[in-house]
Motif scaffolding. Structure first.
Motif, short mmCIF file in Angstrom:
data_model
loop_
_atom_site.label_atom_id
_atom_site.label_comp_id
_atom_site.label_asym_id
_atom_site.label_seq_id
_atom_site.Cartn_x
_atom_site.Cartn_y
_atom_site.Cartn_z
N VAL A 49 -14.85 15.00 76.51
CA VAL A 49 -13.81 15.86 75.96
C VAL A 49 -12.49 15.54 76.66
O VAL A 49 -12.42 15.48 77.89
CB VAL A 49 -14.13 17.37 76.09
CG1 VAL A 49 -14.32 17.80 77.53
CG2 VAL A 49 -13.05 18.22 75.42
N ASN A 50 -11.48 15.24 75.87
CA ASN A 50 -10.12 15.09 76.37
C ASN A 50 -9.50 16.47 76.46
O ASN A 50 -9.20 17.10 75.44
CB ASN A 50 -9.30 14.19 75.43
CG ASN A 50 -9.46 12.72 75.75
OD1 ASN A 50 -9.56 12.33 76.90
ND2 ASN A 50 -9.49 11.89 74.71
N PHE A 51 -9.32 16.96 77.69
CA PHE A 51 -8.84 18.32 77.94
C PHE A 51 -7.40 18.20 78.46
O PHE A 51 -7.14 18.25 79.65
CB PHE A 51 -9.74 18.99 78.98
CG PHE A 51 -9.67 20.48 79.02
CD1 PHE A 51 -10.58 21.26 78.34
CD2 PHE A 51 -8.68 21.13 79.76
CE1 PHE A 51 -10.53 22.65 78.39
CE2 PHE A 51 -8.62 22.52 79.81
CZ PHE A 51 -9.54 23.28 79.13
N PHE A 52 -6.47 18.00 77.52
CA PHE A 52 -5.09 17.70 77.89
C PHE A 52 -4.19 18.92 77.68
O PHE A 52 -4.03 19.40 76.56
CB PHE A 52 -4.58 16.51 77.08
CG PHE A 52 -5.01 15.19 77.65
CD1 PHE A 52 -6.35 14.90 77.85
CD2 PHE A 52 -4.08 14.23 78.00
CE1 PHE A 52 -6.76 13.69 78.39
CE2 PHE A 52 -4.47 13.01 78.54
CZ PHE A 52 -5.81 12.74 78.74
N VAL A 105 -18.54 14.71 80.28
CA VAL A 105 -17.40 14.39 81.13
C VAL A 105 -16.15 15.04 80.55
O VAL A 105 -15.91 15.00 79.34
CB VAL A 105 -17.21 12.87 81.30
CG1 VAL A 105 -17.00 12.16 79.97
CG2 VAL A 105 -16.06 12.56 82.25
N VAL A 106 -15.37 15.66 81.43
CA VAL A 106 -14.11 16.29 81.06
C VAL A 106 -12.98 15.45 81.65
O VAL A 106 -12.89 15.29 82.87
CB VAL A 106 -14.02 17.74 81.58
CG1 VAL A 106 -12.67 18.36 81.20
CG2 VAL A 106 -15.17 18.57 81.03
N VAL A 107 -12.15 14.91 80.78
CA VAL A 107 -10.97 14.16 81.21
C VAL A 107 -9.79 15.12 81.11
O VAL A 107 -9.44 15.58 80.03
CB VAL A 107 -10.74 12.92 80.33
CG1 VAL A 107 -9.48 12.18 80.76
CG2 VAL A 107 -11.94 12.00 80.39
N VAL A 108 -9.20 15.47 82.25
CA VAL A 108 -8.22 16.56 82.28
C VAL A 108 -6.84 16.07 82.68
O VAL A 108 -6.69 15.28 83.60
CB VAL A 108 -8.67 17.69 83.23
CG1 VAL A 108 -8.91 17.17 84.64
CG2 VAL A 108 -7.65 18.83 83.25
N ARG A 109 -5.85 16.54 81.96
CA ARG A 109 -4.44 16.40 82.35
C ARG A 109 -3.80 17.77 82.36
O ARG A 109 -3.96 18.55 81.40
CB ARG A 109 -3.66 15.48 81.42
CG ARG A 109 -2.16 15.53 81.69
CD ARG A 109 -1.39 14.44 81.00
NE ARG A 109 -1.69 13.14 81.59
CZ ARG A 109 -1.09 12.01 81.22
NH1 ARG A 109 -0.17 12.04 80.28
NH2 ARG A 109 -1.41 10.88 81.78
N SER A 110 -3.09 18.07 83.44
CA SER A 110 -2.49 19.39 83.59
C SER A 110 -1.25 19.30 84.46
O SER A 110 -1.14 18.42 85.32
CB SER A 110 -3.50 20.36 84.23
OG SER A 110 -2.91 21.61 84.51
N ILE A 129 -12.78 13.80 85.38
CA ILE A 129 -11.91 12.66 85.68
C ILE A 129 -10.46 13.13 85.54
O ILE A 129 -10.07 13.68 84.50
CB ILE A 129 -12.18 11.47 84.75
CG1 ILE A 129 -13.58 10.91 85.02
CG2 ILE A 129 -11.13 10.38 84.93
CD1 ILE A 129 -13.97 9.75 84.13
N ASN A 130 -9.70 12.91 86.58
CA ASN A 130 -8.30 13.33 86.61
C ASN A 130 -7.44 12.34 85.82
O ASN A 130 -7.31 11.17 86.20
CB ASN A 130 -7.82 13.42 88.06
CG ASN A 130 -6.39 13.92 88.17
OD1 ASN A 130 -5.76 14.31 87.19
ND2 ASN A 130 -5.85 13.90 89.38
N ALA A 131 -6.82 12.82 84.76
CA ALA A 131 -5.91 12.00 83.96
C ALA A 131 -4.45 12.35 84.27
O ALA A 131 -3.56 12.06 83.48
CB ALA A 131 -6.19 12.19 82.47
N GLY A 132 -4.24 12.98 85.43
CA GLY A 132 -2.89 13.34 85.86
C GLY A 132 -2.78 14.83 86.10
O GLY A 132 -2.91 15.62 85.17
N ASP A 133 -2.56 15.21 87.39
CA ASP A 133 -2.38 16.64 87.70
C ASP A 133 -1.02 16.83 88.37
O ASP A 133 -0.81 16.46 89.52
CB ASP A 133 -3.52 17.18 88.55
CG ASP A 133 -3.65 16.55 89.92
OD1 ASP A 133 -3.38 15.33 90.04
OD2 ASP A 133 -4.02 17.26 90.88
N GLY A 134 -0.10 17.42 87.62
CA GLY A 134 1.24 17.70 88.12
C GLY A 134 1.88 16.46 88.71
O GLY A 134 1.85 15.38 88.12
#
Length: 309
Positions: A49-52, A105-110, A129-134
């Protein structure tokens, strides 16, 4: 050999051997795809899941393509129309709902620094998986950058990497600094004083305020855009003035080493941090970075979801 990491937050706890393992697997996947892709490793039956919670083009789409190359199912979670946004559901309950549906798997951007770590604590089984946090980290971008540079130069030992631009607001800069240093590279940063962290020495880098000088000294010229969306005030007098002092023009690049290459995580702002002639020129690896993003993210999905490469 079993992969020793459960989640990917940043590269702080990675070794050089971890990075080299990703490079090797990525190269193997690239070779298989170049031969038609028939022997590509499979994660059929797994779901991503792309959790953007922030906008994205390159990262979100490349994770989707990478997952589909491996036979995975992909869900692009729509934040604006979700129960979390419209009906008051908590983030924790949203995560538990997705996990109960079988997400692996959760790919997260926040914009929230630490969001991937929080989510990993709440999830019982799924990987994060961190796709960018702040402004904190963007590890998969760093890994694809390292792969792109490694393909061009072979060894990165002793190579001089210039990261120039809005260092202060850049999650890419922090992860790239960590990653390239683990590969034996020297990292220089350059940019306006207000865009350089006060504690930059703690990162193990050298600050060179003279951008033209830094370009002349470097093998890899890595440019960052000015992240105007994160600044509460005008960070630069104008795009034109920024380009005069810290933009990579054809004139500046002519003074670079003959082997020097230009990289950028995207999106690029033409005429600000990079001239169009440079972005589209023969020293630019920008589109190669984009292509390699799919390959590196496929390798990471395979490792994190039980592959034994």
């Amino acid at each position: 050999m079993e992969w020793r990491h459960r989640h990917l937050f940043d590269l702080d706890d990675w070794t050089r051997e971890d990075i080299e393992r990703v490079l090797a697997l990525t190269s193997e996947i690239e070779g298989i795809l170049n031969d038609g892709g028939k022997a590509l490793p499979s994660l059929k039956g797994k779901t991503l899941v792309n959790f953007f919670l922030e906008s994205s083009t390159r990262t979100r789409v490349s994770f989707e393509i990478a997952a589909k190359l491996l036979g995975m199912g992909v869900i692009n979670w729509a934040a604006a129309s979700s129960s979390m946004a419209v009906k008051g559901e908590s983030l924790k309950d949203t995560l538990w709902t997705l996990e109960s549906m079988g997400v692996d798997v959760v790919v997260v951007r926040s914009s929230w620094v630490g969001a991937p770590q929080y989510m990993a604590r709440k999830l019982r089984r799924a990987r994060v998986i961190n796709a960018g946090d702040g402004t904190h980290a963007h590890p998969t971008q760093a890994l694809l950058d390292i792969y792109t540079a490694w393909k061009r130069f072979g060894s990165l030992e002793g190579k001089r990497v210039l990261i120039a631009g809005d260092i202060l607001q850049s999650r890419v800069a922090r992860s790239d600094i960590i990653g390239f240093k683990k590969m034996g590279s020297e990292v220089i940063i350059s940019g306006p004083g207000n865009m350089v962290p006060l504690n930059y020495k703690a990162l193990g880098v050298r600050y060179e305020p003279d951008f033209a000088k830094a370009v002349r000294e470097s093998d890899i010229i890595y440019l960052l855009r000015v992240q105007k969306e994160r600044w509460q005030v005008n960070a630069i007098p104008s795009d034109y003035e920024y380009h005069l002092s810290f933009g990579c023009s054809e004139e500046a690049l002519r003074e670079a080493r003959g082997c020097a290459v230009v990289m950028h995580p995207g999106p690029i702002n033409r005429g600000v941090e990079i001239a169009s002639e440079v972005a589209d020129g023969d020293k630019s690896l920008i589109l190669e970075q984009v292509r390699n993003g799919v390959l590196v993210r496929a390798a990471l999905l395979y490792l994190y979801l039980g592959g034994d490469a």
